[in-house]
Design an enzyme around this catalytic site. Structure first.
Site, PDB file in Angstrom:
ATOM      1  N   LYS A 110       5.477  -9.073  -0.792  1.00 38.29           N
ATOM      2  CA  LYS A 110       6.348  -8.730  -1.919  1.00 38.29           C
ATOM      3  C   LYS A 110       5.822  -9.428  -3.149  1.00 38.29           C
ATOM      4  O   LYS A 110       5.178 -10.472  -3.046  1.00 38.29           O
ATOM      5  CB  LYS A 110       7.779  -9.217  -1.655  1.00 38.29           C
ATOM      6  CG  LYS A 110       8.821  -8.517  -2.497  1.00 38.29           C
ATOM      7  CD  LYS A 110       9.109  -7.150  -1.906  1.00 38.29           C
ATOM      8  CE  LYS A 110      10.304  -6.493  -2.514  1.00 38.29           C
ATOM      9  NZ  LYS A 110      10.859  -5.498  -1.587  1.00 38.29           N
TER      10      LYS A 110
HETATM   11  N1  GLU Z   1      10.526  -1.990  -2.372  1.00 38.60           N
HETATM   12  C1  GLU Z   1      10.772  -1.149  -1.234  1.00 38.60           C
HETATM   13  C2  GLU Z   1      11.340  -1.965  -0.097  1.00 38.60           C
HETATM   14  O1  GLU Z   1      11.894  -3.011  -0.298  1.00 38.60           O
HETATM   15  C3  GLU Z   1       9.566  -0.306  -0.858  1.00 38.60           C
HETATM   16  C4  GLU Z   1       8.346  -1.074  -0.434  1.00 38.60           C
HETATM   17  C5  GLU Z   1       7.128  -0.214  -0.210  1.00 38.60           C
HETATM   18  O2  GLU Z   1       7.217   1.001  -0.268  1.00 38.60           O
HETATM   19  O3  GLU Z   1       6.079  -0.824   0.030  1.00 38.60           O
HETATM   20  O4  GLU Z   1      11.339  -1.535   1.021  1.00 38.60           O
END
Ligand code: GLU
Length: 420
Positions: A110
């Protein structure tokens, strides 16, 4: 809803509590526990940028790559004033289990920038994004770590990220990020995917619990990308969404909120402020209102020991990451409230991100119905697997989901071995 910055408990610390419960069930040895409760890599850097006024400012950027056992790290980028290393680490930790729970060939990561995007112009956002991407050139890539949208980051932000990375490596690399616009290698169905996943999980679970979808009252907290699409898809399926909310407040209508009207209002004003399609109530009050299904789709720490005892929903489907504190989760369990945990409930987004990454690598793009059918198949296959584990072990769906995910990651780790 409290922002991460002003909380006195560690979000990552709380997230580990869920891990430990499942690790106990799996009788995981202490070495594995130690490895899996440490992020592989945490990167913190400064993002100097120039305001439109000419003035220089510096924001802080983060990328946490939590685990790579099952494949390249995967996870979104968040732009929010509450972003901290602790929050990004917790979110990367959750991405690891989320990708594993739906069996994607990815690890978890993240990123984030501590900033308030409501105060930034589009060109300021572009400069911040390009500098953020440039700082990460060596550590991201289709086989390393693949960012995506999260809170306040859009397909346009992904386009800038992809362009900056491609410029640095001197070739076009669409697969370095997902959630891009269709014109430059995005996937059909990606924008709606997280909301679609929420409704797929919710409707399947409602059927299992004999909640009649045509009569059920649904409450959705948050009207960003997740809440907005979930509301739209619930309405399309003939369900009654009785309340929606955003930071301006909550809007309650016993007969069902007209979602099309709410969507047009939000598109026009970029907020629900002034929406006349429901009685205005407080956000906290809305979470405790009479309903069958409650979908948190905003930020962390919405359900705590303070309010969990008064929640009236029979089913909670977590569209956001980390909305339920471990104490609240215990209260829900005692009170017989079923929770589809975040790592399953909102996995639709990353699942279609995986489809996008695969399509980019092939250079061949699928039709929307193909994306949606495959999404439903992935989510329901794994939701049913979790349900079986929960029944067999007498555990909650959350613990079952962690059990399935941890088991998958541990298998990969053991096969690869620890390079020590
Ligand atoms: N931000 C989204 C999540 O928390 C998508 C992450 C992604 O597609 O890599 O799942």
């Amino acid at each position: 809803m409290t922002s991460a910055a002003v909380r006195d408990v560690s979000i990552f610390g709380e997230a580990i509590a869920y891990f430990n419960e499942a690790a106990d069930l799996l009788e995981l040895d202490s070495g594995m526990r130690r490895i899996l409760t440490h992020p592989s890599r945490q990167i913190i850097f400064s993002i100097p940028f120039q305001r439109d006024s000419g003035e220089f400012e510096v924001f802080t950027g983060y990328r946490v790559q939590y685990n790579f056992a099952r494949g390249p790290a995967k996870g979104g980028i968040r732009y929010h004033p509450g972003v901290t290393l602790d929050e990004v680490t917790a979110l990367a930790f959750w991405m690891t289990w989320k990708c594993a729970v739906v069996d994607l060939p990815f690890g978890g990561s993240k990123g984030g920038v501590t900033c308030d995007p409501t105060t930034l112009s589009s060109s300021e956002l572009e400069r911040i994004t390009r500098r953020y991407a440039a700082e990460l050139v060596e550590v991201v890539g289709p086989d390393k770590d693949v960012p995506a949208p999260d809170v306040n980051t859009t397909p346009q932000v992904m386009a800038w990220f992809m362009d900056t990375y491609s410029m640095h490596v001197r070739q076009n690399v669409p697969g370095v990020v997902t959630g891009k616009p269709l014109e430059i290698g995005g996937s059909r169905g990606r924008v709606e995917a997280t909301g679609r996943g929420v409704t797929i999980c919710a409707l399947d679970q409602m059927q299992k619990m004999s909640i009649d979808a045509s009569r059920a009252a649904i409450v959705i907290q948050g009207f960003g990308n997740v809440g907005m699409h979930a509301a739209k898809l619930f309405a399309e399926r003939g369900c009654k969404v009785v309340a929606i909310s955003d930071i301006s407040g909550a809007y309650y209508n016993e007969k069902g909120v007209n979602i099309d009207a709410a969507l047009s209002h939000a598109a026009k004003f970029r907020t629900l402020e002034g929406f006349a399609g429901g009685e205005r109530i407080g956000n906290a009050e809305m979470l405790l209102s009479n309903c069958d299904v409650l979908v948190p789709a905003a930020l962390e720490n919405v359900f705590t020991a303070q309010n969990a005892g008064q929640v009236k929903a029979k089913l909670i489907v977590e569209g956001s990451n980390g909305p339920t504190s471990p104490e609240a989760d215990r209260i829900f369990k005692e009170r017989g409230i079923t929770v589809i945990p975040d790592i399953m409930g909102n996995a639709g987004g990353v699942t279609v991100s995986y489809f996008e990454w695969a399509q980019d690598r092939m250079g061949y793009f699928w039709k929307e119905h193909e994306v949606n059918e495959r999404l439903e198949d992935v989510l329901l296959t794994n939701l049913h697997e979790i349900r079986k584990i929960a029944e067999r072990r007498g555990a909650t769906l959350r613990t079952a989901a962690y059990t399935l995910a941890i088991d998958r990651v541990v298998r990969a780790l053991k096969l690869r071995g620890i390079y020590a």
